[in-house]
Design a protein around this motif. Structure first.
Motif, PDB file in Angstrom:
ATOM      1  N   PHE A 286       1.019  -1.236  -0.011  1.00 37.91           N
ATOM      2  CA  PHE A 286      -0.033   0.177   0.148  1.00 37.91           C
ATOM      3  C   PHE A 286       0.696   1.228   0.174  1.00 37.91           C
ATOM      4  CE2 PHE A 286      -2.629  -3.339   1.964  1.00 37.91           C
ATOM      5  CZ  PHE A 286      -4.000  -3.454   1.245  1.00 37.91           C
ATOM      6  N   ASN A 287       0.834   2.046  -1.119  1.00 37.02           N
ATOM      7  CA  ASN A 287       1.756   3.249  -1.009  1.00 37.02           C
ATOM      8  C   ASN A 287       0.869   4.378  -0.840  1.00 37.02           C
ATOM      9  OD1 ASN A 287       3.767   4.614  -1.933  1.00 37.02           O
ATOM     10  ND2 ASN A 287       3.355   4.703  -4.164  1.00 37.02           N
ATOM     11  N   LYS A 288       1.439   5.606  -0.907  1.00 33.92           N
ATOM     12  CA  LYS A 288       1.156   7.017  -0.496  1.00 33.92           C
ATOM     13  C   LYS A 288       0.674   7.140   0.878  1.00 33.92           C
ATOM     14  CE  LYS A 288       0.371   7.889  -5.615  1.00 33.92           C
ATOM     15  NZ  LYS A 288      -0.485   8.386  -6.696  1.00 33.92           N
ATOM     16  N   ILE A 289       1.103   6.606   1.768  1.00 34.52           N
ATOM     17  CA  ILE A 289       0.507   6.705   3.194  1.00 34.52           C
ATOM     18  C   ILE A 289       0.598   8.074   3.774  1.00 34.52           C
ATOM     19  CG2 ILE A 289       0.716   4.206   3.696  1.00 34.52           C
ATOM     20  CD1 ILE A 289       3.288   4.928   5.163  1.00 34.52           C
ATOM     21  N   ASP A 290       1.540   8.854   2.804  1.00 34.28           N
ATOM     22  CA  ASP A 290       1.918  10.390   3.421  1.00 34.28           C
ATOM     23  C   ASP A 290       0.706  11.208   3.053  1.00 34.28           C
ATOM     24  OD1 ASP A 290       3.010   9.496   0.750  1.00 34.28           O
ATOM     25  OD2 ASP A 290       3.465  11.656   0.588  1.00 34.28           O
ATOM     26  N   LEU A 291      -0.293  10.696   2.117  1.00 34.11           N
ATOM     27  CA  LEU A 291      -1.260  11.667   1.436  1.00 34.11           C
ATOM     28  C   LEU A 291      -2.556  11.174   2.337  1.00 34.11           C
ATOM     29  CD1 LEU A 291      -0.495  11.361  -2.338  1.00 34.11           C
ATOM     30  CD2 LEU A 291       0.225  12.999  -0.453  1.00 34.11           C
ATOM     31  N   TYR A 292      -2.747  10.000   3.349  1.00 31.89           N
ATOM     32  CA  TYR A 292      -4.133   9.592   3.669  1.00 31.89           C
ATOM     33  C   TYR A 292      -4.304  10.417   4.885  1.00 31.89           C
ATOM     34  CZ  TYR A 292      -3.078   5.795   0.233  1.00 31.89           C
ATOM     35  OH  TYR A 292      -2.786   4.956  -0.603  1.00 31.89           O
ATOM     36  N   GLY A 293      -5.550  10.827   5.066  1.00 31.53           N
ATOM     37  CA  GLY A 293      -6.047  11.269   6.329  1.00 31.53           C
ATOM     38  C   GLY A 293      -6.719   9.955   7.224  1.00 31.53           C
ATOM     39  N   GLU A 294      -7.394  10.324   8.142  1.00 31.04           N
ATOM     40  CA  GLU A 294      -7.702   9.229   8.994  1.00 31.04           C
ATOM     41  C   GLU A 294      -8.761   8.144   8.324  1.00 31.04           C
ATOM     42  OE1 GLU A 294      -8.178   6.674  11.769  1.00 31.04           O
ATOM     43  OE2 GLU A 294      -6.588   8.360  11.908  1.00 31.04           O
ATOM     44  N   ALA A 295      -9.812   8.836   7.296  1.00 32.44           N
ATOM     45  CA  ALA A 295     -10.606   7.889   6.705  1.00 32.44           C
ATOM     46  C   ALA A 295      -9.929   7.009   5.739  1.00 32.44           C
ATOM     47  CB  ALA A 295     -11.477   8.688   5.891  1.00 32.44           C
ATOM     48  N   GLU A 296      -8.796   7.364   5.084  1.00 36.05           N
ATOM     49  CA  GLU A 296      -7.868   6.553   4.277  1.00 36.05           C
ATOM     50  C   GLU A 296      -7.263   5.521   4.975  1.00 36.05           C
ATOM     51  OE1 GLU A 296      -8.976  10.377   1.973  1.00 36.05           O
ATOM     52  OE2 GLU A 296      -8.247   9.873   3.906  1.00 36.05           O
ATOM     53  N   LEU A 297      -6.529   6.076   6.044  1.00 38.04           N
ATOM     54  CA  LEU A 297      -5.896   5.156   6.753  1.00 38.04           C
ATOM     55  C   LEU A 297      -6.792   3.891   7.678  1.00 38.04           C
ATOM     56  CD1 LEU A 297      -3.388   7.703   8.633  1.00 38.04           C
ATOM     57  CD2 LEU A 297      -2.751   5.984   6.945  1.00 38.04           C
ATOM     58  N   SER A 298      -7.911   4.244   8.008  1.00 30.80           N
ATOM     59  CA  SER A 298      -8.892   3.433   8.424  1.00 30.80           C
ATOM     60  C   SER A 298      -9.079   2.304   7.346  1.00 30.80           C
ATOM     61  CB  SER A 298     -10.194   4.092   8.761  1.00 30.80           C
ATOM     62  OG  SER A 298     -11.092   3.087   9.395  1.00 30.80           O
ATOM     63  N   THR A 299      -9.345   2.783   6.104  1.00 29.10           N
ATOM     64  CA  THR A 299      -9.476   1.885   4.873  1.00 29.10           C
ATOM     65  C   THR A 299      -8.191   0.817   4.779  1.00 29.10           C
ATOM     66  OG1 THR A 299     -11.049   3.168   3.592  1.00 29.10           O
ATOM     67  CG2 THR A 299     -10.029   1.609   2.692  1.00 29.10           C
ATOM     68  N   LEU A 300      -7.198   1.715   4.761  1.00 30.60           N
ATOM     69  CA  LEU A 300      -6.077   0.704   4.545  1.00 30.60           C
ATOM     70  C   LEU A 300      -5.807  -0.378   5.780  1.00 30.60           C
ATOM     71  CD1 LEU A 300      -2.394   2.258   3.881  1.00 30.60           C
ATOM     72  CD2 LEU A 300      -2.805   0.394   5.284  1.00 30.60           C
ATOM     73  N   ARG A 301      -6.079   0.066   6.802  1.00 26.27           N
ATOM     74  CA  ARG A 301      -6.028  -0.909   8.005  1.00 26.27           C
ATOM     75  C   ARG A 301      -7.046  -2.083   7.936  1.00 26.27           C
ATOM     76  NH1 ARG A 301      -5.196   3.916  11.165  1.00 26.27           N
ATOM     77  NH2 ARG A 301      -7.255   4.171  11.542  1.00 26.27           N
TER      78      ARG A 301
END
Length: 312
Positions: free
Chosen positions: A126-141
């Motif tokens: 999973f790339n571009k973690i520097d661009l993610y807010g909490e919603a995107e990080l939750s999806t990633l998890r």
């Protein structure tokens, strides 16, 4: 003379021989893979036998040596043909992003199923973690939890900032790895972060044969400084499966195959049958709905009309 195909431009193949010579090669005569109609009969990662030309820099490919595996997909707009992405790989790295752009779970699952069919281990990166807010990080998890639960390796990184690349280097070390993903997920950025000299190497090969090819239009193998190699490929919009029969699709979804053993009927398609253990597991949340939807999307991939209608 034998060697390794390290670059495929579509018309030329660059072969690196066992004594480190580079030959710009074409396929001999009306060469085709036995039993497979492919847009590219030779793929990066193939071991081949060549006949060097009198100029010492060009050659003809006369034979593909036996492959251990390969990753294949349906060719774009050519429903009856396949496109072999790479051959003889130890690991397929699927670079995905949950935003900027979003990689669909259907694309991920199609890739995983194809890799499963050809026995290629997959790393989901999973790339571009520097661009993610909490919603995107939750999806990633959530996605990482889903796929780790199916025994797929998952890592996260920022290729731009270099975060997480130590773990990526460890995963790649000593292996022949394929780098794949949608356009825009950051494959070139990742490659250059792992191997800064990659741009220079690309320019060197292009200048040597005056190919003038842009880096996004061909596949090429790069040799990593810590050992191992990485095959970079053009971005893929969609992933149509090839030569996968309807009754085989469930075999390549690990949880569906496992749960399906408890279905009432041995030939259950897991779509409507009474006593279907898979449908029950989906209803109860033991099989993710996204995975089941991906399974359904693949059931009719043999239907050529589906591709003539512009499916990707």
């Amino acid at each position: 003379m034998t060697g390794l195909v390290v670059r495929n431009t579509g018309s030329w193949y660059v072969v690196r021989t066992d004594d480190d010579q580079l030959f710009y090669s074409k396929v001999k005569g009306n060469f085709r893979l036995r039993g497979i109609r492919s847009t590219n009969p030779v793929a990066v990662g193939d071991r081949v036998r060549i006949i060097p030309g009198p100029d010492g820099s060009t050659a003809l490919i006369e034979e593909i040596l036996p492959r251990t595996n390969y990753i294949i997909r349906r060719a774009s707009n050519l429903s009856k043909q396949s496109h072999i992405i790479a051959a003889n790989v130890d690991l397929a790295v699927l670079l995905v992003t949950v935003a900027h752009p979003e990689t669909s779970t259907i694309f991920i699952d199609r890739f995983l199923a194809t890799a499963e069919a050809y026995r290629v281990p997959v790393l989901l990166l999973f790339n571009k973690i520097d661009l993610y807010g909490e919603a995107e990080l939750s999806t990633l998890r959530s996605l990482s939890e889903l796929y780790r639960g199916l025994s797929y390796q998952c890592l996260a990184c920022s290729a731009t900032l270099g975060e997480g690349l130590t773990e990526v280097r460890t995963a790649l070390q000593g292996r022949v790895s394929l780098l794949c993903g949608n356009s825009g997920v950051g494959k070139s950025t990742l490659l250059n972060a792992l191997m800064p000299e990659a741009d220079a190497r690309t320019a060197e090969i292009s200048a040597a044969h005056d190919t003038g090819m842009h880096t996004t239009t061909f596949s090429q193998m790069y040799f990593l400084p810590e050992g191992g190699s990485l095959i970079d490929t053009p971005g893929i919009k969609g992933f149509g499966t090839f030569n996968m029969e309807r009754d085989e699709v469930s075999h390549f979804f690990r949880e569906i195959f496992s749960v399906g053993a408890d279905c009432r009927f041995g030939n259950c398609t897991h779509t409507h049958e009474p006593g279907c253990a898979v449908l029950t597991a989906v209803d109860e949340g033991r099989i993710a709905l996204s995975r089941y939807q991906s399974y359904l999307s693949m059931l009719d991939d043999h239907d050529e009309e589906k591709y003539r209608r512009g499916y990707s």
